[in-house]
Design an enzyme around this catalytic site. Structure first.
Site, PDB file in Angstrom:
ATOM      1  N   CYS A 454       0.834  -1.208   0.000  1.00 23.56           N
ATOM      2  CA  CYS A 454       0.000   0.000   0.000  1.00 23.56           C
ATOM      3  C   CYS A 454       0.867   1.256   0.000  1.00 23.56           C
ATOM      4  CB  CYS A 454      -0.950  -0.004   1.193  1.00 23.56           C
ATOM      5  SG  CYS A 454      -0.115  -0.245   2.779  1.00 23.56           S
ATOM      6  N   HIS A 827      -1.118   0.906   7.561  1.00 21.18           N
ATOM      7  CA  HIS A 827      -1.645   0.916   6.201  1.00 21.18           C
ATOM      8  C   HIS A 827      -1.558   2.335   5.644  1.00 21.18           C
ATOM      9  CE1 HIS A 827      -4.127  -0.172   2.792  1.00 21.18           C
ATOM     10  NE2 HIS A 827      -5.018   0.748   3.094  1.00 21.18           N
TER      11      HIS A 827
END
Length: 996
Positions: A454, A827
């Site tokens: 990510c 994330h």
């Protein structure tokens, strides 16, 4: 006597009078009498019991039969013979079309009087055959319950041997066809009691004959896995499973999941129907069997079945949390379904619209069950927030609903997620993600997460949304000698033209991978960005120049043309320059050094330092609602405190300072009042970011991006161990060091240094301070004396002869957010928008701009949220408030785009001219063909997937509309009673909806 009794029963006397007369007849029957008289009385009482049209008549028949069974056993045994019973069972009793429904009750009544008779064994043998035949005829639930009651009271009548196994299987078939035809609560309770009697008989048989259990379960699985067009098997089958010993569970599940003769469609049908059993109110251990089968399927990697079943059933399971009577089992199944579905956010996101309503309902219920369920549900929700971060817009209403409930710590969350995952090998689920049928409604394309990538996806999307950079990359010629830039061009081209909802950046990842990165581990997106830009820059320096189109521009002078052509694309787009100066505080001699940068790393000031109130060189000035038009005078020129002919004294009130300014929103309803040139900031600082209220403004004790830039550019005192060696003084001296920007990049990248090394834990900890982000930033750029004079010669208003600072305006275009508490985990996702020039391209170049429609700071430009494969519409309000709602989600890397002014117009206009001449970048043939082929392939994949999915979906059992449960709870606030959502009883409608 039989005539007398019949006359009394059929008479019109009141029941109390009849009762007295009947009592005399019964008392007389206790006396000895002849066989013929006994037969007559037995025939009459049988007739009354089996065909009596009132309960009173049947009660009289029953009483007479019992008296004759006790006092005349020989005659009763002779009457109650095998042939008579066979006739009753096979032909029935009474007129054709009106056969009695009480034959089994009659036989059960009579059996107690012949148990010790010589004919008993013959009767038992007959009944063992006949009950099997009856069950094979699929009797109603009521008749099945009567058979069960008969056999539970007289187990000698239960079929034996192979017939017993067949009987169990056929009884399960019967249960599979049970349906409650009424919606009345009394009828439903009667139906549940009948089902319990039948399943109780199975339990009785299994206890004495355990060898019948597995064949019975096999029959049950055959029923629920059938894909033939037929009526859906009854949820009453759940009552059977509850009696299967749990010690058999592992073996049963292992055999089922490893049976090659069971197709995926059959298995999906079976598990789908089992999940529907959570609605069955009286089942025990149903949730354990469902979860065990789901785990068994995960063990043999039947992920497609698990995915389809979870997505099709999870909302129905969730809706059952409204009902206390099934809540515990439904919550167990829901917890496993969500915690195991870790490869995609789809399952959790299906529940998001329904969570606030359910939470409100459980709070209203205010019971121990509701309180416990709320706490477990909140824990589950926070696990999902942790696993699938990056959806602040979607999660806000849910977070608001559960904000008062306990929050689990991160160790607990990781334990739950690690304990329930289908597999520890993420690559085993790679082919199942994403399950997206079409592009996002935004028209933008996502990037597939290749295993903690990510950080790369967010950076790529931010670079892609930098439209000037994207167009330059896409305009690359086919024969360039820059392999990494070529891969980026291909990636950008697919992001621009692919029909897929998301594409894989695998090829680019392998080419741009920093060698010290650990595969599969989370990385620092800022570190990746620096490495990527450096690689692209160095690659171009040794290869062909890719921006030849600037030569053709008649707008550029030879000197400027040479200046730009000597720059790489990375330098043109992201390169800036900074001057570091050190001034000896003894002799005031200044040494300076200029260096290039592609991003500014902004440290956080110490907590005890109030940047806003400091007397630094660059105090922050907040500027509020206004319209902005690019400066007419090449920027506001201000004197530098270090480049004055006479250094000012500290007490000199006239000592000028340079402002880093931020621009906010126009107050709603406020008249548009363009503020130009040096007027900027005079009256506009009254209510910054007022359009979004207080949340959009930084609290007094919080930081802002200008604060951090201010701290970065503030003078640093070099004393004690850090003394500076002054060449002029030829000794160590106290000194002051300051950094000044001398060339503003086209795209300004700011990295907020949130990660610092903690020597106590030996780990990099994260600074979670909220930092307010201005949508427009005004940055001071140091202008050399000759540049200032050049500006003055061209007649620019407000230009100051000599040296000074020029204000450059930047628009926010991307924000990369890190969700988590350390750089090694968490994330990344990003907010982006395409910033465009607010000045029309047709503006005259004679220095006198014609009136143009003022544009309010580009606030109306659409924001997008890029979270791996998912792309959605968003807003600057979401960007501003994300940390307020989600404290672990903090802005990390910011991209600003420079607004065109007289100094930067050359590059802007060259880019604009190229855009006008060529429209959208024309891709070379190979690239266009590759995209075209992939789009065709995607359509073919879609067609195949649609066919396969249609087969799966059509196989899934049809269940009642689950949302009626939630709608009922929403609309029927006045409902009450034991099975209502609030109490667990109640209205027939809600209870029927629960069970069936």
């Amino acid at each position: 006597m039989d005539k007398i009794l019949e006359a009394v029963v059929m008479s019109s006397y009141p029941n109390n009078v009849k009762q007295g007369l009947v009592r005399r007849v019964i008392e007389a029957a206790k006396q000895p009498m002849d066989s013929e008289q006994c037969w007559s009385m037995l025939e009459l009482s049988t007739k009354l019991y089996l065909t009596g049209d009132t309960k009173y008549k049947r009660e009289i028949g029953k009483e007479v039969l019992e008296v004759y069974g006790h006092y005349h056993p020989e005659e009763f045994e002779e009457f109650f013979n095998v042939r008579f019973l066979l006739s009753l069972l096979q032909e029935g009793y009474g007129p054709l079309g009106k056969r009695s429904h009480y034959v089994l009750d009659y036989i059960q009544l009579g059996l107690q009087f012949v148990l010790e008779s010589p004919s008993a064994n013959s009767i038992f043998s007959l009944l063992r055959i006949e009950v099997l035949r009856k069950v094979c005829e699929r009797p109603s639930p009521k008749q099945c319950a009567k058979i069960s009651k008969l056999l539970m009271q007289h187990p000698q009548c239960i079929p034996t041997g192979k017939h017993q196994l067949l009987f169990c299987q056929q009884l399960i078939r019967c249960i599979g066809q049970f349906q409650c035809v009424s919606e009345g609560e009394e009828e439903i309770m009667e139906f549940l009691e009948q089902v319990n009697k039948v399943s109780g008989l199975l339990q009785r048989i299994w206890r004495t004959q355990t060898s019948a259990i597995l064949p019975s379960l096999k029959e049950l699985f055959t029923i629920i896995s059938s894909t033939e067009e037929q009526e859906t098997p009854s949820n009453a089958l759940a009552s059977v499973v509850q009696f299967v010993p749990l010690e058999l569970m592992d073996g049963v599940i292992r055999n089922l999941t490893n049976d090659d003769s069971i197709t995926d469609v059959q298995m999906m049908m079976a598990i789908g129907r089992m999940i529907d059993w959570v609605s069955w109110p009286l089942g025990k251990n149903i949730d354990k069997w469902i979860i065990a089968l789901l785990k068994g399927l995960a063990a043999v990697k039947k992920f497609s079945i698990l995915i389809e079943v979870t997505l099709s059933k999870i909302e129905k399971v969730f809706s059952k949390l409204l009902y206390p009577i099934v809540r515990e089992g439904a919550l167990s199944v829901l917890q496993y379904m969500l915690l195991s579905f870790q490869h995609s956010h789809e399952a959790f996101h299906l529940l998001l619209p329904h969570i606030p309503r359910l939470v409100a309902s459980l709070k209203k219920e205010d019971s121990n069950s509701a309180t416990s369920s709320l706490e477990q549900l909140a824990e589950l929700i926070h696990c999902m927030f942790f696993r699938f971060s990056g959806f602040p817009d979607l999660y806000e209403p849910v977070l608001e609903a559960v904000k008062a409930l306990p929050i689990p710590n991160e160790d607990r969350i990781k334990h739950l997620l690690g304990q329930n995952a289908w597999t520890s090998q993420k690559n085993e689920l790679a082919c199942f993600y994403p399950r997206l049928a079409s592009k996002s409604e935004t028209g933008k394309i996502g990037l597939i997460n290749l295993g903690n990538t990510c950080y790369m996806n967010s950076i790529i999307q931010s670079l892609f949304m930098a439209s000037d950079f994207r167009h330059s990359v896409l305009n690359l010629t086919e024969g360039n000698s820059q392999p990494l830039m070529t891969k980026l061009q291909w990636l950008f081209a697919f992001l621009e033209h692919s029909q897929r909802p998301a594409i894989s950046p695998e090829s680019f990842l392998s080419a741009s991978w920093p060698p010290w990165f650990t595969p599969g581990a989370q990385q620092d997106c800022s570190e990746y960005l620096k490495y990527l830009l450096d690689r692209l820059h160095e690659e171009e320096k040794t290869g062909k120049r890719i921006y030849q189109k600037l030569k053709e521009s008649s707008l550029t002078s030879q000197a400027v043309e040479h200046h730009y052509l000597n720059k790489t694309l990375i330098e043109k787009m992201f390169g800036g320059k900074m001057m570091t100066k050190i001034r000896c505080l003894k002799c005031l001699n200044v040494s300076s050094r200029e260096e290039a940068f592609t991003d500014l790393s902004l440290a956080f000031p110490p907590s005890d330092r109030n940047v806003r109130g400091s007397t630094s060189v660059l105090p922050v000035e907040e500027i509020g609602p206004q319209f902005i038009e690019p400066p007419e005078n090449a920027g506001q020129l201000m004197g530098s405190p270090w480049i004055q002919r006479n250094a000012p004294m500290a007490s000199d009130p006239a000592a000028p300072s340079v402002s880093v300014e931020t621009l906010g929103f126009q107050e709603q309803g406020e008249a548009a009042n363009p503020i130009r040139g040096n007027d900027v900031g005079v009256d506009a600082a009254k209510d910054p970011l007022s359009a979004f209220g207080d949340q959009a403004c930084a609290p007094k004790d919080s930081r802002s991006v200008p604060d951090l830039i201010n701290y970065f550019l503030s003078p640093e005192r070099l004393t004690a161990e850090n003394k500076y060696h002054c060449e002029k003084c030829a000794s160590l001296q106290d000194a002051e060091k300051v950094a000044e920007l001398t060339e503003g990049p086209h795209y300004l990248i700011l990295t907020l240094l949130r990660f610092s090394f903690d020597p106590r834990t030996m780990k990099r900890k994260k600074i979670l301070d909220n930092v307010s982000i201005p949508v427009v930033l005004k940055l001071p750029i140091l202008v050399a004396p000759e540049e200032t004079e050049e500006v003055c010669r061209h007649g620019k208003d407000g230009a100051v002869p000599g040296s000074g600072f020029m204000t450059v305006v930047y628009d926010l275009c991307s924000v990369v957010v890190h969700s988590g508490i350390s750089s090694e985990s968490g994330h990344y996702y990003c907010y982006s928008r395409e910033c465009t020039d607010t000045v029309p391209h047709g503006q005259p170049r004679d220095g006198v701009p014609k009136p143009a429609s003022d544009k309010q700071l580009d606030f109306e430009i659409q924001w997008y949220l890029f979270n791996d494969t998912r792309v959605s519409f968003s807003s600057f309000e979401s960007v501003s408030n994300v940390t307020s709602f989600f404290p672990k989600d903090t802005a990390y890397v910011l991209f600003y785009r420079q607004r065109p002014d007289r100094q930067s117009c050359l590059l802007h206009e060259a880019l604009a001219e190229a855009g006008r001449l060529h429209g959208e970048p024309s891709l070379h043939k190979d690239l266009m063909e590759a995209i075209s082929k992939d789009n065709i392939l995607f359509l073919q994949e879609q067609e195949k997937e649609a066919r396969n999915r249609a087969a799966y979906i059509s196989a899934l059992p049809k269940s009642p509309l689950w949302w009626r449960d939630l709608d009922r709870d929403k609309d029927d606030d006045s409902s009450s009673g034991g099975c209502s959502p609030a109490a667990g009883g109640g209205g027939s409608g809600s209870f029927h909806g629960l069970v069936f």
